[in-house]
Design an enzyme around this catalytic site. Structure first.
Site, PDB file in Angstrom:
ATOM      1  N   ARG A 243      37.335 -26.045   8.519  1.00 20.09           N
ATOM      2  CA  ARG A 243      38.127 -27.099   9.144  1.00 20.09           C
ATOM      3  C   ARG A 243      37.334 -27.833  10.211  1.00 20.09           C
ATOM      4  O   ARG A 243      37.852 -28.761  10.817  1.00 20.09           O
ATOM      5  CB  ARG A 243      39.337 -26.480   9.817  1.00 20.09           C
ATOM      6  CG  ARG A 243      40.623 -26.562   9.017  1.00 20.09           C
ATOM      7  CD  ARG A 243      41.611 -25.806   9.842  1.00 20.09           C
ATOM      8  NE  ARG A 243      42.979 -26.074   9.669  1.00 20.09           N
ATOM      9  CZ  ARG A 243      43.811 -25.380   8.886  1.00 20.09           C
ATOM     10  NH1 ARG A 243      43.359 -24.478   8.062  1.00 20.09           N
ATOM     11  NH2 ARG A 243      45.095 -25.618   8.928  1.00 20.09           N
TER      12      ARG A 243
ATOM     13  N   ARG B   6      48.647 -30.477  14.983  1.00 24.08           N
ATOM     14  CA  ARG B   6      47.851 -30.094  13.808  1.00 24.08           C
ATOM     15  C   ARG B   6      47.312 -31.337  13.100  1.00 24.08           C
ATOM     16  O   ARG B   6      46.181 -31.350  12.631  1.00 24.08           O
ATOM     17  CB  ARG B   6      48.682 -29.235  12.865  1.00 24.08           C
ATOM     18  CG  ARG B   6      48.820 -27.807  13.393  1.00 24.08           C
ATOM     19  CD  ARG B   6      50.064 -27.124  12.879  1.00 24.08           C
ATOM     20  NE  ARG B   6      50.045 -26.945  11.450  1.00 24.08           N
ATOM     21  CZ  ARG B   6      51.137 -26.901  10.685  1.00 24.08           C
ATOM     22  NH1 ARG B   6      52.337 -27.073  11.222  1.00 24.08           N
ATOM     23  NH2 ARG B   6      51.026 -26.700   9.396  1.00 24.08           N
TER      24      ARG B   6
ATOM     25  N   LYS C 181      48.568 -28.478  -0.605  1.00 22.41           N
ATOM     26  CA  LYS C 181      47.409 -27.597  -0.797  1.00 22.41           C
ATOM     27  C   LYS C 181      47.807 -26.205  -1.264  1.00 22.41           C
ATOM     28  O   LYS C 181      47.181 -25.639  -2.144  1.00 22.41           O
ATOM     29  CB  LYS C 181      46.691 -27.404   0.544  1.00 22.41           C
ATOM     30  CG  LYS C 181      45.462 -28.203   0.725  1.00 22.41           C
ATOM     31  CD  LYS C 181      44.800 -27.849   2.044  1.00 22.41           C
ATOM     32  CE  LYS C 181      45.807 -27.818   3.167  1.00 22.41           C
ATOM     33  NZ  LYS C 181      45.480 -27.070   4.330  1.00 22.41           N
TER      34      LYS C 181
ATOM     35  N   ARG D 256      58.121 -22.103   8.913  1.00 16.14           N
ATOM     36  CA  ARG D 256      56.964 -21.625   9.657  1.00 16.14           C
ATOM     37  C   ARG D 256      57.128 -21.902  11.138  1.00 16.14           C
ATOM     38  O   ARG D 256      57.598 -22.960  11.510  1.00 16.14           O
ATOM     39  CB  ARG D 256      55.692 -22.319   9.153  1.00 16.14           C
ATOM     40  CG  ARG D 256      55.055 -21.620   7.996  1.00 16.14           C
ATOM     41  CD  ARG D 256      53.932 -22.409   7.394  1.00 16.14           C
ATOM     42  NE  ARG D 256      52.936 -22.879   8.357  1.00 16.14           N
ATOM     43  CZ  ARG D 256      51.730 -23.322   8.007  1.00 16.14           C
ATOM     44  NH1 ARG D 256      51.390 -23.334   6.729  1.00 16.14           N
ATOM     45  NH2 ARG D 256      50.884 -23.747   8.900  1.00 16.14           N
TER      46      ARG D 256
ATOM     47  N   ARG E  90      59.841 -28.101   4.592  1.00 18.85           N
ATOM     48  CA  ARG E  90      59.109 -26.969   3.992  1.00 18.85           C
ATOM     49  C   ARG E  90      59.659 -25.624   4.472  1.00 18.85           C
ATOM     50  O   ARG E  90      59.936 -25.420   5.645  1.00 18.85           O
ATOM     51  CB  ARG E  90      57.637 -27.071   4.381  1.00 18.85           C
ATOM     52  CG  ARG E  90      56.836 -25.819   4.027  1.00 18.85           C
ATOM     53  CD  ARG E  90      55.383 -26.087   3.960  1.00 18.85           C
ATOM     54  NE  ARG E  90      54.768 -26.307   5.254  1.00 18.85           N
ATOM     55  CZ  ARG E  90      53.477 -26.637   5.392  1.00 18.85           C
ATOM     56  NH1 ARG E  90      52.717 -26.806   4.318  1.00 18.85           N
ATOM     57  NH2 ARG E  90      52.964 -26.819   6.586  1.00 18.85           N
TER      58      ARG E  90
HETATM   59  P1  AMP Z   1      47.374 -23.408   7.704  1.00 26.19           P
HETATM   60  O1  AMP Z   1      48.351 -22.487   7.070  1.00 26.19           O
HETATM   61  O2  AMP Z   1      46.153 -23.615   6.856  1.00 26.19           O
HETATM   62  O3  AMP Z   1      48.008 -24.716   8.136  1.00 26.19           O
HETATM   63  O4  AMP Z   1      46.853 -22.692   9.036  1.00 26.19           O
HETATM   64  C1  AMP Z   1      47.753 -22.363  10.067  1.00 26.19           C
HETATM   65  C2  AMP Z   1      47.026 -22.262  11.399  1.00 26.19           C
HETATM   66  O5  AMP Z   1      46.028 -21.231  11.318  1.00 26.19           O
HETATM   67  C3  AMP Z   1      46.273 -23.501  11.825  1.00 26.19           C
HETATM   68  O6  AMP Z   1      47.106 -24.460  12.478  1.00 26.19           O
HETATM   69  C4  AMP Z   1      45.232 -22.903  12.776  1.00 26.19           C
HETATM   70  O7  AMP Z   1      45.810 -22.558  14.022  1.00 26.19           O
HETATM   71  C5  AMP Z   1      44.878 -21.593  12.066  1.00 26.19           C
HETATM   72  N1  AMP Z   1      43.745 -21.765  11.128  1.00 26.19           N
HETATM   73  C6  AMP Z   1      43.749 -21.567   9.764  1.00 26.19           C
HETATM   74  N2  AMP Z   1      42.532 -21.795   9.244  1.00 26.19           N
HETATM   75  C7  AMP Z   1      41.729 -22.158  10.284  1.00 26.19           C
HETATM   76  C8  AMP Z   1      40.365 -22.547  10.398  1.00 26.19           C
HETATM   77  N3  AMP Z   1      39.558 -22.624   9.314  1.00 26.19           N
HETATM   78  N4  AMP Z   1      39.885 -22.838  11.633  1.00 26.19           N
HETATM   79  C9  AMP Z   1      40.654 -22.773  12.728  1.00 26.19           C
HETATM   80  N5  AMP Z   1      41.964 -22.437  12.692  1.00 26.19           N
HETATM   81  C10 AMP Z   1      42.510 -22.120  11.487  1.00 26.19           C
END
Ligand code: AMP
Length: 215
Positions: A91, A168, A15, A157, A125
């Site tokens: 999400r 996740r 993504k 990360r 990653r």
């Molecule tokens: P990502 O980089 O998109 O995988 O986001 C990293 C983390 O940020 C996720 O595992 C959640 O803890 C938080 N997060 C990001 N976007 C959202 C969202 N729309 N709703 C809830 N938590 C989010």
């Protein structure tokens, strides 16, 4: 024309990489809620302090926090003029319903990659701590884990540990898959195969998005 796009895909589906490309192609700002939250954590803002424990544990940040963050960002002039490419939001179905109250969505894309492939991708990653550019153990930056784009430090990360990744992926299945289904029911979803090189996936994505926008 301002295009309003959502991009879905499991963790490690590509993504982030594809969002950068789509943002250039359609001229819409790339808005990654994960990147916004990581910046908030790094700057120790009140939202960052609230979000950090959820993020480190691989859990979703509460909807009310996310809605405030996204509504404010979508009101900024670049979005009003050029649309948006939302990556990582919505999400949950609650977030999708709320988004519908303050923005119109033209198309939602889902990059589909099997779970065993994403697990392998996530373990290799690496990401720039400053600008979010994505690398991997197989495709590192040119110099010593220093970002080619901004000179930031390229690291793993904090939530790419096996335990957090498992959480996740479980949250994706229980919360985000129903959200994707919600957009399918609304006639806004296109699914794209995420296997292959980044160029191959980009071509499939733009073809599918263009076809949907031309309807
Ligand atoms: P990502 O980089 O998109 O995988 O986001 C990293 C983390 O940020 C996720 O595992 C959640 O803890 C938080 N997060 C990001 N976007 C959202 C969202 N729309 N709703 C809830 N938590 C989010």
């Amino acid at each position: 024309m301002a295009v309003r796009l959502l991009i879905f895909g499991r963790q490690g589906a590509g993504k982030g990489t594809q969002s950068t490309r789509l943002s250039e192609r359609y001229g819409a700002p790339h808005i990654s809620t994960g990147d916004m939250l990581r910046a908030a954590v790094a700057n120790a803002t009140p939202i960052g302090l609230e979000a950090k424990s959820y993020m480190d544990a691989g859990q979703l940040v509460p909807d009310e926090v996310m809605l405030g963050v996204v509504e404010e960002r979508l009101a900024e002039p670049d979005v009003v003029e050029h649309g948006f490419l939302l990556d990582g939001f919505p999400r949950t179905v609650v977030q999708a319903e709320a988004l519908g109250r303050f923005a119109t969505v033209d198309v939602a894309v889902d990059i589909v990659v099997p779970e065993e492939v994403v697990l392998e991708r996530i373990s290799s990653r690496r990401v720039c701590g400053s600008c979010g550019r994505i690398y991997s153990v197989q495709a590192p930056p040119e110099r010593d884990w220093t970002c080619d784009t901004c000179g930031g430090e390229v690291v793993q990360r904090a939530d790419d540990t096996p335990e957090a990744v498992a959480k996740r992926l479980a949250a994706y299945a229980s919360e985000t898959q129903p959200t994707i289904d919600w957009y399918a029911d609304a006639g806004l979803l296109v699914k794209v195969d995420g296997l292959g090189t980044p160029d191959e996936v980009s071509e499939r994505l733009t073809a599918a998005i263009d076809a949907h926008l031309a309807r």
